[in-house]
Motif scaffolding. Structure first.
Motif, PDB file in Angstrom:
ATOM      1  N   GLU A   1       0.824  -1.210   0.000  1.00 49.06           N
ATOM      2  CA  GLU A   1       0.000   0.000   0.000  1.00 49.06           C
ATOM      3  C   GLU A   1       0.859   1.263   0.000  1.00 49.06           C
ATOM      4  O   GLU A   1       0.567   2.238  -0.701  1.00 49.06           O
ATOM      5  CB  GLU A   1      -0.924  -0.004   1.222  1.00 49.06           C
ATOM      6  CG  GLU A   1      -1.920  -1.141   1.250  1.00 49.06           C
ATOM      7  CD  GLU A   1      -3.037  -0.973   0.232  1.00 49.06           C
ATOM      8  OE1 GLU A   1      -3.142   0.117  -0.362  1.00 49.06           O
ATOM      9  OE2 GLU A   1      -3.790  -1.940   0.009  1.00 49.06           O
TER      10      GLU A   1
ATOM     11  N   GLU B   1      -4.635   6.840   7.518  1.00 51.78           N
ATOM     12  CA  GLU B   1      -5.885   6.120   7.302  1.00 51.78           C
ATOM     13  C   GLU B   1      -5.625   4.718   6.765  1.00 51.78           C
ATOM     14  O   GLU B   1      -6.313   3.759   7.136  1.00 51.78           O
ATOM     15  CB  GLU B   1      -6.785   6.902   6.345  1.00 51.78           C
ATOM     16  CG  GLU B   1      -7.388   8.145   6.968  1.00 51.78           C
ATOM     17  CD  GLU B   1      -8.128   7.836   8.261  1.00 51.78           C
ATOM     18  OE1 GLU B   1      -8.968   6.908   8.269  1.00 51.78           O
ATOM     19  OE2 GLU B   1      -7.849   8.507   9.271  1.00 51.78           O
ATOM     20  N   MET B   2      -4.621   4.586   5.898  1.00 54.31           N
ATOM     21  CA  MET B   2      -4.301   3.265   5.370  1.00 54.31           C
ATOM     22  C   MET B   2      -3.797   2.347   6.479  1.00 54.31           C
ATOM     23  O   MET B   2      -4.220   1.191   6.605  1.00 54.31           O
ATOM     24  CB  MET B   2      -3.259   3.384   4.258  1.00 54.31           C
ATOM     25  CG  MET B   2      -2.892   2.057   3.591  1.00 54.31           C
ATOM     26  SD  MET B   2      -1.685   1.052   4.512  1.00 54.31           S
ATOM     27  CE  MET B   2      -0.223   2.053   4.287  1.00 54.31           C
TER      28      MET B   2
ATOM     29  N   ARG C   1      -4.382   2.338   9.544  1.00 52.38           N
ATOM     30  CA  ARG C   1      -5.446   1.931  10.462  1.00 52.38           C
ATOM     31  C   ARG C   1      -6.198   0.704   9.943  1.00 52.38           C
ATOM     32  O   ARG C   1      -6.892   0.030  10.711  1.00 52.38           O
ATOM     33  CB  ARG C   1      -6.405   3.089  10.702  1.00 52.38           C
ATOM     34  CG  ARG C   1      -5.780   4.224  11.516  1.00 52.38           C
ATOM     35  CD  ARG C   1      -6.787   5.300  11.829  1.00 52.38           C
ATOM     36  NE  ARG C   1      -7.875   4.794  12.666  1.00 52.38           N
ATOM     37  CZ  ARG C   1      -9.031   5.429  12.861  1.00 52.38           C
ATOM     38  NH1 ARG C   1      -9.251   6.586  12.271  1.00 52.38           N
ATOM     39  NH2 ARG C   1      -9.960   4.896  13.637  1.00 52.38           N
ATOM     40  N   GLN C   2      -6.031   0.401   8.663  1.00 49.40           N
ATOM     41  CA  GLN C   2      -6.666  -0.793   8.095  1.00 49.40           C
ATOM     42  C   GLN C   2      -5.850  -2.063   8.364  1.00 49.40           C
ATOM     43  O   GLN C   2      -6.304  -3.168   8.065  1.00 49.40           O
ATOM     44  CB  GLN C   2      -6.852  -0.626   6.577  1.00 49.40           C
ATOM     45  CG  GLN C   2      -7.557   0.656   6.168  1.00 49.40           C
ATOM     46  CD  GLN C   2      -8.871   0.854   6.882  1.00 49.40           C
ATOM     47  OE1 GLN C   2      -9.718  -0.033   6.913  1.00 49.40           O
ATOM     48  NE2 GLN C   2      -9.048   2.041   7.475  1.00 49.40           N
ATOM     49  N   TYR C   3      -4.649  -1.889   8.923  1.00 47.91           N
ATOM     50  CA  TYR C   3      -3.770  -3.034   9.209  1.00 47.91           C
ATOM     51  C   TYR C   3      -3.348  -2.999  10.678  1.00 47.91           C
ATOM     52  O   TYR C   3      -2.166  -2.825  10.996  1.00 47.91           O
ATOM     53  CB  TYR C   3      -2.549  -3.011   8.295  1.00 47.91           C
ATOM     54  CG  TYR C   3      -2.895  -3.170   6.830  1.00 47.91           C
ATOM     55  CD1 TYR C   3      -3.111  -4.428   6.284  1.00 47.91           C
ATOM     56  CD2 TYR C   3      -3.028  -2.055   6.009  1.00 47.91           C
ATOM     57  CE1 TYR C   3      -3.445  -4.577   4.948  1.00 47.91           C
ATOM     58  CE2 TYR C   3      -3.354  -2.186   4.673  1.00 47.91           C
ATOM     59  CZ  TYR C   3      -3.560  -3.450   4.145  1.00 47.91           C
ATOM     60  OH  TYR C   3      -3.897  -3.603   2.821  1.00 47.91           O
TER      61      TYR C   3
END
Length: 416
Positions: A86, A254-255, A257-259
């Motif tokens: 990402e 924000e990215m 926080r997805q992991y």
């Protein structure tokens, strides 16, 4: 096993190590004017044809040129952790936005799109095959998704440390991995530095920022979008420092926080995200904020681009204001110039800066003690020192301590 250093040897930037002309470890860029790329990449283009690529982590100096490997007919698989994938895509899109119509850009939007065709994601401790080798990632404690890389050909186990930290940060825990290896390619960024106690640095930073805000000033906090911005958000929340966040760091936060499994404390990151106010840049927002008493965490960390280019000229003339540099400043960057000369080249103009300038060591790299502690597990291994400004000096110090250590030069081939 033959190893060639295409970048990152005796320097910080454009890391690239080629194993047996087949497996490429990292493929980064070096922040400079113009940007520099690994050897063989004429004009920044694709210069090697590996069968597979393994990426240690998502910083520009390790992953920035990876899309260029897909510019020809070859489609090597690219192996990385999910956050690294990402981050690589985020950096590639940002590079296109900044330099897409310039010869400086080593790849096209189509090359970036092709990443989705060849990307293979792995977690820590899960062996996988790449270019005929067994490869395993181990947590490196640098940024979310960063990895030590073990490459095993059945006879030799090569450990490519990537960038790593042995101490805990608020965002990620320090590495405890010490996988067996016959050869270690070790980073050495801070081989002559002892980091100050992290809590003491945080307290001094928070007190300095609060004092400036109380005096009516504005504090610009240049920070790398990946890792450093989130670390500073966590610190500001912990010490109740009011802050804005601007630039690519907002998207990266924000990215990440997805992991949640790749960060030390997902709840703390959520609280820090709620504590910070996000700058959108619309309707003159930056101009209004700069006139307030505010701390602004913004890219770029070396003052070489990003919203910092708006903020620094606006606050530079007032000595009540402050600029707090929070990371390594590569030679030749405006941030390095500001530290050494009190002025910085912004948008083609050299600007004197009357605002106070401070530097804080929030490094995500192991210091000298951390490097030596890590290498203690590899006294019987061959050590190849890279990724530093004093690689040969550190290798010499290791040899004096009984290690089989050397510092290959840029372009060197080493049989291990």
């Amino acid at each position: 096993m033959d190893v060639q250093f295409l970048g990152g040897a005796g320097e910080v930037g454009r890391s690239a190590v080629l194993v047996d002309e087949s497996l490429l470890l990292d493929y980064g860029t070096k922040t400079a004017t113009p940007p520099q790329y690994p050897l063989g990449s004429a004009g920044g283009g694709r210069g090697v044809d590996p069968n597979a690529v393994v990426v240690s982590h998502g910083h520009l100096d390790h992953v920035g040129a990876v899309p260029a490997l897909l510019s020809g007919e070859a489609r090597p698989e690219i192996h990385w952790t999910p956050p690294t994938r990402e981050l690589a895509l985020t950096l590639a899109r940002d590079t296109l936005k900044l330099h897409g119509n310039s010869p400086r850009c080593p790849f096209t939007g189509e090359d970036v799109r092709r990443i989705g065709e060849v990307s293979v994601e792995h977690g820590y401790g899960e062996p996988f095959e790449a270019a005929g080798y067994e490869v395993t990632f181990f947590e490196a404690g640098h940024i979310p998704g960063s990895a030590h890389v073990i490459v095993d050909d059945g006879d030799t186990r090569l450990l490519y440390t990537g960038d790593f930290h042995t101490d805990d940060q608020r965002l990620v825990s320090g590495t405890t991995a010490r996988p067996d290896a016959d050869v270690v390619i070790c980073e050495s960024t801070y081989s002559d530095v002892e980091h100050e106690d992290r809590t003491a640095i945080e307290e001094r930073f928070a007190e300095s920022v609060k004092t400036t805000l109380w005096e009516g000033g504005t504090v610009i906090v240049p920070a790398f979008a990946i890792g450093r911005t989130q670390e500073l958000m966590l610190i500001c929340e912990a010490y109740d420092v009011p802050c804005y966040v601007d630039g690519m760091g907002t998207e990266v936060t924000e990215m990440l926080r997805q992991y949640p499994e790749f960060v030390r404390n997902a709840d703390a990151l959520r609280r820090a995200t709620s504590h910070a106010r996000v700058v959108t840049g619309r309707d003159g927002q930056r101009e209004r904020i700069v006139d307030q008493r505010a701390a602004i965490i913004t890219t770029s960390g070396m003052l070489s681009g990003g919203p910092a280019m708006t903020y620094i000229p606006a606050i530079r003339a007032n000595p009540t204001n402050k600029i707090t540099l929070t990371g390594y400043q590569v030679e030749g960057t405006p941030g390095r110039s500001l530290l050494e000369t009190g002025s910085a080249e912004i948008d083609g103009r050299v600007m004197p800066v009357s605002a106070r300038v401070e530097q804080y060591d929030f490094s995500a790299h192991a210091d000298r003690s951390g490097l030596l502690d890590f290498l203690e597990s590899y006294r019987d291994a061959e050590v190849l020192v890279n990724h530093g400004d004093r690689c040969e000096a550190f290798a010499e110090e290791l040899r004096a301590d009984g290690y089989d250590a050397s510092a290959p030069e840029l372009g060197a081939r080493v049989t291990v």
